[in-house]
Design a protein around this motif. Sequence first.
Motif, PDB file in Angstrom:
ATOM      1  N   GLU A  74      25.590 -87.449  21.258  1.00  0.00           N
ATOM      2  CA  GLU A  74      26.716 -86.606  21.623  1.00  0.00           C
ATOM      3  C   GLU A  74      27.937 -87.058  20.832  1.00  0.00           C
ATOM      4  OE1 GLU A  74      28.945 -84.848  25.617  1.00  0.00           O
ATOM      5  OE2 GLU A  74      28.231 -86.928  25.604  1.00  0.00           O
ATOM      6  N   THR A  75      28.450 -86.198  19.982  1.00  0.00           N
ATOM      7  CA  THR A  75      29.586 -86.559  19.144  1.00  0.00           C
ATOM      8  C   THR A  75      30.301 -85.295  18.690  1.00  0.00           C
ATOM      9  OG1 THR A  75      30.270 -87.845  17.194  1.00  0.00           O
ATOM     10  CG2 THR A  75      28.217 -86.602  17.015  1.00  0.00           C
ATOM     11  N   TYR A  76      31.386 -85.486  17.931  1.00  0.00           N
ATOM     12  CA  TYR A  76      32.180 -84.358  17.469  1.00  0.00           C
ATOM     13  C   TYR A  76      31.668 -83.772  16.148  1.00  0.00           C
ATOM     14  CZ  TYR A  76      35.658 -85.888  20.900  1.00  0.00           C
ATOM     15  OH  TYR A  76      36.301 -86.242  22.063  1.00  0.00           O
ATOM     16  N   LEU A  77      30.969 -84.604  15.333  1.00  0.00           N
ATOM     17  CA  LEU A  77      30.665 -84.199  13.961  1.00  0.00           C
ATOM     18  C   LEU A  77      29.188 -84.366  13.621  1.00  0.00           C
ATOM     19  CD1 LEU A  77      33.680 -85.856  12.097  1.00  0.00           C
ATOM     20  CD2 LEU A  77      33.392 -83.420  12.599  1.00  0.00           C
ATOM     21  N   SER A  81      28.884 -74.687  16.100  1.00  0.00           N
ATOM     22  CA  SER A  81      30.009 -75.480  16.576  1.00  0.00           C
ATOM     23  C   SER A  81      30.818 -74.750  17.640  1.00  0.00           C
ATOM     24  CB  SER A  81      30.929 -75.840  15.406  1.00  0.00           C
ATOM     25  OG  SER A  81      32.056 -76.550  15.864  1.00  0.00           O
ATOM     26  N   PHE A 110      37.400 -79.856  18.283  1.00  0.00           N
ATOM     27  CA  PHE A 110      37.679 -80.923  19.245  1.00  0.00           C
ATOM     28  C   PHE A 110      36.695 -80.876  20.416  1.00  0.00           C
ATOM     29  CE2 PHE A 110      41.713 -79.622  17.271  1.00  0.00           C
ATOM     30  CZ  PHE A 110      41.969 -80.777  16.543  1.00  0.00           C
ATOM     31  N   CYS A 111      35.489 -80.452  20.123  1.00  0.00           N
ATOM     32  CA  CYS A 111      34.475 -80.270  21.160  1.00  0.00           C
ATOM     33  C   CYS A 111      33.253 -81.130  20.837  1.00  0.00           C
ATOM     34  CB  CYS A 111      34.082 -78.795  21.237  1.00  0.00           C
ATOM     35  SG  CYS A 111      32.748 -78.450  22.379  1.00  0.00           S
ATOM     36  N   LYS A 112      32.898 -82.023  21.763  1.00  0.00           N
ATOM     37  CA  LYS A 112      31.669 -82.794  21.585  1.00  0.00           C
ATOM     38  C   LYS A 112      30.471 -81.898  21.823  1.00  0.00           C
ATOM     39  CE  LYS A 112      32.716 -87.644  22.552  1.00  0.00           C
ATOM     40  NZ  LYS A 112      32.405 -88.791  23.437  1.00  0.00           N
ATOM     41  N   GLN A 113      29.385 -82.143  21.092  1.00  0.00           N
ATOM     42  CA  GLN A 113      28.150 -81.413  21.331  1.00  0.00           C
ATOM     43  C   GLN A 113      26.967 -82.308  21.013  1.00  0.00           C
ATOM     44  OE1 GLN A 113      29.592 -78.467  18.304  1.00  0.00           O
ATOM     45  NE2 GLN A 113      27.419 -78.361  17.812  1.00  0.00           N
TER      46      GLN A 113
END
Length: 229
Positions: free
Chosen positions: A76-79, A118, A122-125
């Motif tokens: 789980e991360t932003y990028l 995406s 600024f959203c973790k996925q």
Amino acid sequence: FFNDIRRVRNYCKMGVSKATWVWLLLAMLNGLDSRVAGKPWYCHGLDCPYFSVLDSNDRYETRRYRHGSWVSTTIETYLFAVAGPIGFRRLFRYIDEGNELGLKIPMTSPVTIETAPSCGPFCKQNYTVSFYLPKEFQENPPKPTDPNVHIRTKKAATLFVRSTGGYRMDDMSVANMVNTLAQDLDADGKSYDAEMFVFAGYDPPFRLKGRHNEVWLRSLEEEARVDAF
């Protein structure tokens, strides 16, 4: 071949991690002959998932993949660019004796990263990074010792595949590939799963030429909607 050896030595001098330079050597040795029968050239002699090409044009291929066993981990991360290295290190530990039998498992190709389009900057996925398991471990793979790593069986699926070369595959590059594939499929009236895509990278860092990258979107035309990828 000797130029590849020099590249590996240079990467080692630069402080590249053990996991990375061991992968470089495995990929180089297994890839000496990329003309192995039944394997695409871009697998470079490594085991890779079985597929047949149903249709092809100058924009994308339609492939039918067999079911198969993969080892996976979710980050789980932003990028996208952050998830890949973290996931690779976890999975490399699995094939480098980090399994219940303490076995060294051969490297395969490609390394895949599965995620949803995406949800914003600024959203973790969640990003699921996976290695295909070699044919000798397809039926009964050893269990991972890391609780963050798991074995999964992917069902047979029909995929639309866009390919490209190039070295740098960051978030923007991958997003552009997926968007272009989706636009081409829309123009051709194809039905596909727009909620998930897969990036497939086939090359270790030292390979500077003849690189091969893909994005996959699952077809909804020939199968019911199932959680295959």
